[in-house]
Design an enzyme around this catalytic site. Structure first.
Site, PDB file in Angstrom:
ATOM      1  N   GLU B  60     -12.724  -3.359  19.844  1.00  0.00           N
ATOM      2  CA  GLU B  60     -10.579  -4.209  19.387  1.00  0.00           C
ATOM      3  C   GLU B  60      -9.807  -3.655  21.029  1.00  0.00           C
ATOM      4  OE1 GLU B  60     -12.768  -2.141  17.239  1.00  0.00           O
ATOM      5  OE2 GLU B  60     -12.158  -3.006  15.450  1.00  0.00           O
ATOM      6  N   HIS B 129      -8.515   3.323   6.474  1.00  0.00           N
ATOM      7  CA  HIS B 129      -8.677   1.814   6.656  1.00  0.00           C
ATOM      8  C   HIS B 129      -7.096   1.890   5.822  1.00  0.00           C
ATOM      9  CE1 HIS B 129     -12.258   2.224   7.826  1.00  0.00           C
ATOM     10  NE2 HIS B 129     -13.040   1.139   7.322  1.00  0.00           N
TER      11      HIS B 129
END
Lengths: 357, 327
Positions: B60, B129
């Site tokens: 990322e 998450h």
């Protein structure tokens, strides 16, 4: 003896053989301008004229000047926080740079960036970045943009030897080779990441650029104090970028004469002043180039003095310009945050953007 | 007429913007050949090919930073985070670079990127998450943050985000992607929803329920229950955009109802609702008949245990109870 042979080898390459006397003098002028600018910066910093950090480029001038001298319309440069040399090498004026250090509205970033954040997108110079290795994915992105639009160019992304251990650099290397992007990572290895030597900070075989082997990236190392060698190795990498859209890692050995920043209290403790003096005496990039030009009869002592005096005056005048310029108005503190607000587009007029009282 | 799901609305917006501007490129993990982890980019790679829809490694910081760099040269990357929780490994790029580069360059550079992905809990995937970082990013001048609650707004805001010349982070929600309550009857004509405009999703007179993202759907259901069972006529204000913020619509509603309950999946400390509460007390103090109350996530990392997590995030019964506490 070996050094002489190598220098000869690089001077005979087409990239250097084709240089005119004017080109060679221009390199000298640019290196001297950077040094005199940095010396003036240090002087006025110590007089309390500027805030924050000041990371000086003194001792490394040949790398910025040598690499910038090869850049064409579609070649781009981006670097870390030791950015004054690159800024001047791409053609930014001493006035706008010094005024930025003073925090004045006439500065290159209107006093909003400071020493570590010089930018000149009109000269393909994309900063000036404060976070170690934070610029390495951006450099990759410049290369991505070039390739996406089918332009034959290269992104020269500079970093220090301390940046090679950051994850973002390794992520960038992986993507650079995976997607065959025309980026050239140029490690300016001055041996110290702040006060920690390369031996104490990095695991490596022989050199740092060799880490490219893990990604299948071509790499090379060279002496950063020799403009001929810097140009020769950079040209090879630029050809690879331009013609084959392939990345390269270059590592140039160099030496910063000052501390990591002017605020480096231990600058004389983690390395010996004698070593730096020895380097200055024997390897200083300006002295090496000057002697070569004397030998080649390109310039003489008088010519050099003239050029040096001009650089000193220019630096001094830039400090006067900065001193006499205004600070930004408090009302300008929220300008340049959002494009849409600055340009008062429909989007920029919708909703509340700033939440202070 | 068939309703369009939130996921399909995003897909249509991406598809149309790929057609409208050849500088638009979709970049992310599994967005191309896999058709998107949540199928938001379904079919786009097949239609547009390798150049316009790009699969990345799990990297990322690398690919978002790369997108930011490319945007400086005029490319308009739309980058997917499979979960907005994964932004945390790319924060240096998303904050130091995307948000600050225009400022630090004295306005000479802009950064027209979109980062999009789901920002929600409630799916039993544990704390790593389930983050909802819209408050974190809205805290950063230079960034824009939107959080659509319906397919209509997801479509219109995504198109606005892609056309915008500043970095826009679009906070979606995995629970809304296929939720019929969030589906909309979309016009065949292209349209946009302006960033920075809230919308009253249900008119009311007794209390303003102010929310963003999936909490709007919760608020609408709570308003229905309050009306049917308690005789309370609640108004529901959907922020849609967090920064810039449509203060006018918020204040107008509170001035009408004189009461506000803020529903916010953020954790309470410095959540989006903290800013809304500060705004209301500062600018509509005289209109208030009761303190501004909040229903936020219970202040702990997101719990895994499925029935408990349903209680941890705002739900209808917690909202109904809180409204009744207003007295």
């Amino acid at each position: 003896m070996l050094e002489q042979i190598e220098s000869h080898k690089y001077s005979e390459l087409e990239v250097n053989k084709s240089l005119s006397d004017e080109d060679k003098i221009e390199f000298l002028r640019q290196m001297v301008r950077i040094r005199r600018f940095e010396e003036a910066s240090l002087k006025y910093y110590n007089l309390g004229k500027m805030g924050g950090f000041l990371h000086l480029y003194i001792g490394q001038e040949s790398i910025a000047v040598g690499t910038a001298s090869l850049c064409g319309d579609n070649d781009h440069m981006i670097t870390a926080y030791r950015d004054h040399g690159h800024a001047l090498a791409v053609g930014m004026s001493m006035n706008e740079c010094m005024a930025e250090l003073y925090g004045k509205k006439t500065g290159c970033s209107k006093g909003k960036g400071g020493s570590m954040h010089f930018f000149a997108p009109d000269k393909n110079f994309w900063g000036g970045h404060g976070i170690v290795a934070g610029q390495t994915p951006l450099g990759l992105g410049l290369a991505y943009g070039l390739k996406y639009n089918g332009e034959k160019g290269a992104a020269l992304c500079f970093l220090g030897d301390g940046a090679v251990n950051q994850g973002s650099f390794h992520e960038s290397l992986n993507l650079a080779q995976l997607w065959e992007l025309p980026v050239i990572y140029i490690i300016e290895n001055n041996g110290y990441s702040m006060g920690t030597s390369q031996q104490r900070s990095s695991a490596f075989n022989n050199c740092l650029a060799g880490r490219g082997d893990a990604y299948g990236i071509e790499w090379d190392v060279g002496k950063g104090n020799d403009i001929y060698e810097v140009r020769a190795k950079t040209k090879e990498a630029m050809d690879r970028a331009h013609n084959d859209s392939q990345p390269t890692i270059l590592e140039f050995d160099t030496c910063r004469y000052q501390g990591h920043s002017v605020a480096d209290a231990n600058a004389k403790k983690y390395r010996s002043p004698e070593d730096i003096d020895y380097y200055k005496e024997n390897y200083d990039p300006i002295s090496v180039w000057k002697k070569r030009l004397f030998k080649e009869s390109v310039i003489d002592e008088n010519g050099y003095k003239e050029l040096d005096d001009a650089a000193k005056s220019e630096a001094k005048e830039s400090a006067t310009f900065a001193e006499e310029s205004d600070f930004p108005d408090l009302s300008e503190i929220t300008d340049d945050v959002y494009y849409e607000v600055d340009n008062q587009t429909e989007s920029g007029k919708q909703g509340k953007y700033f939440f202070h009282d | 007429m068939a309703l369009t799901l939130y996921r399909q609305a995003l897909n249509r917006a991406l598809d149309e913007e790929l057609a409208n501007d050849e500088q638009v490129v979709i970049i992310g993990e599994e967005v191309a050949e896999y058709n998107g982890a949540y199928k938001v980019t379904d079919g786009l790679w097949k239609k547009w090919g390798d150049k316009r829809v790009v699969d990345t490694p799990i990297s990322e910081a690398g690919f978002i930073g790369m997108g930011i760099g490319a945007s400086m040269l005029g490319v308009r990357p739309v980058m997917e985070l499979m979960f907005f929780s994964f932004a945390y490994v790319a924060l240096d790029q998303m904050i130091n670079n995307a948000a600050c580069i225009r400022y630090m360059s004295g306005g000479s550079i802009n950064c027209p990127i979109v980062v999009r992905g789901p920002s929600n809990g409630g799916t039993s995937v544990g704390a790593t998450h389930s983050h909802t970082p819209e408050n974190l990013f809205a805290n950063v001048p230079g960034l824009k943050v939107v959080a659509p609650a319906t397919a209509h707004d997801a479509y219109g805001l995504m198109k606005s985000a892609i056309r915008d010349n500043d970095p826009v982070y679009v906070m979606e929600n995995t629970l809304l992607y296929g939720d019929s309550a969030a589906a909309s009857d979309l016009s065949d004509e292209e349209f946009t929803v302006p960033i920075g405009s809230a919308e009253v999703k249900k008119e009311g007179t007794d209390v303003s329920l102010i929310a963003h993202g999936r909490s709007v759907i919760v608020a609408l259901e709570a308003a229905k229950q309050l009306g049917e069972e308690k005789g309370i006529n609640a108004e529901v204000v959907d922020l849609r955009s967090i920064r810039p913020l449509d203060e006018e619509t918020i204040l107008k509603s509170v001035e009408k109802t004189n009461r506000a309950v803020l529903i916010d999946e953020n954790k309470p400390f410095c959540g989006v609702s903290s800013q809304i509460a500060a705004t209301i007390q500062e600018k509509a103090f005289d209109s208030l008949d009761a303190p501004v109350l909040r229903v936020t996530s219970i202040d702990a990392p997101a719990i895994y245990s499925p029935p408990l997590e349903k209680e941890q995030i705002p739900n209808v019964s917690r909202v109904v109870d809180m409204v009744q506490k207003l007295g």
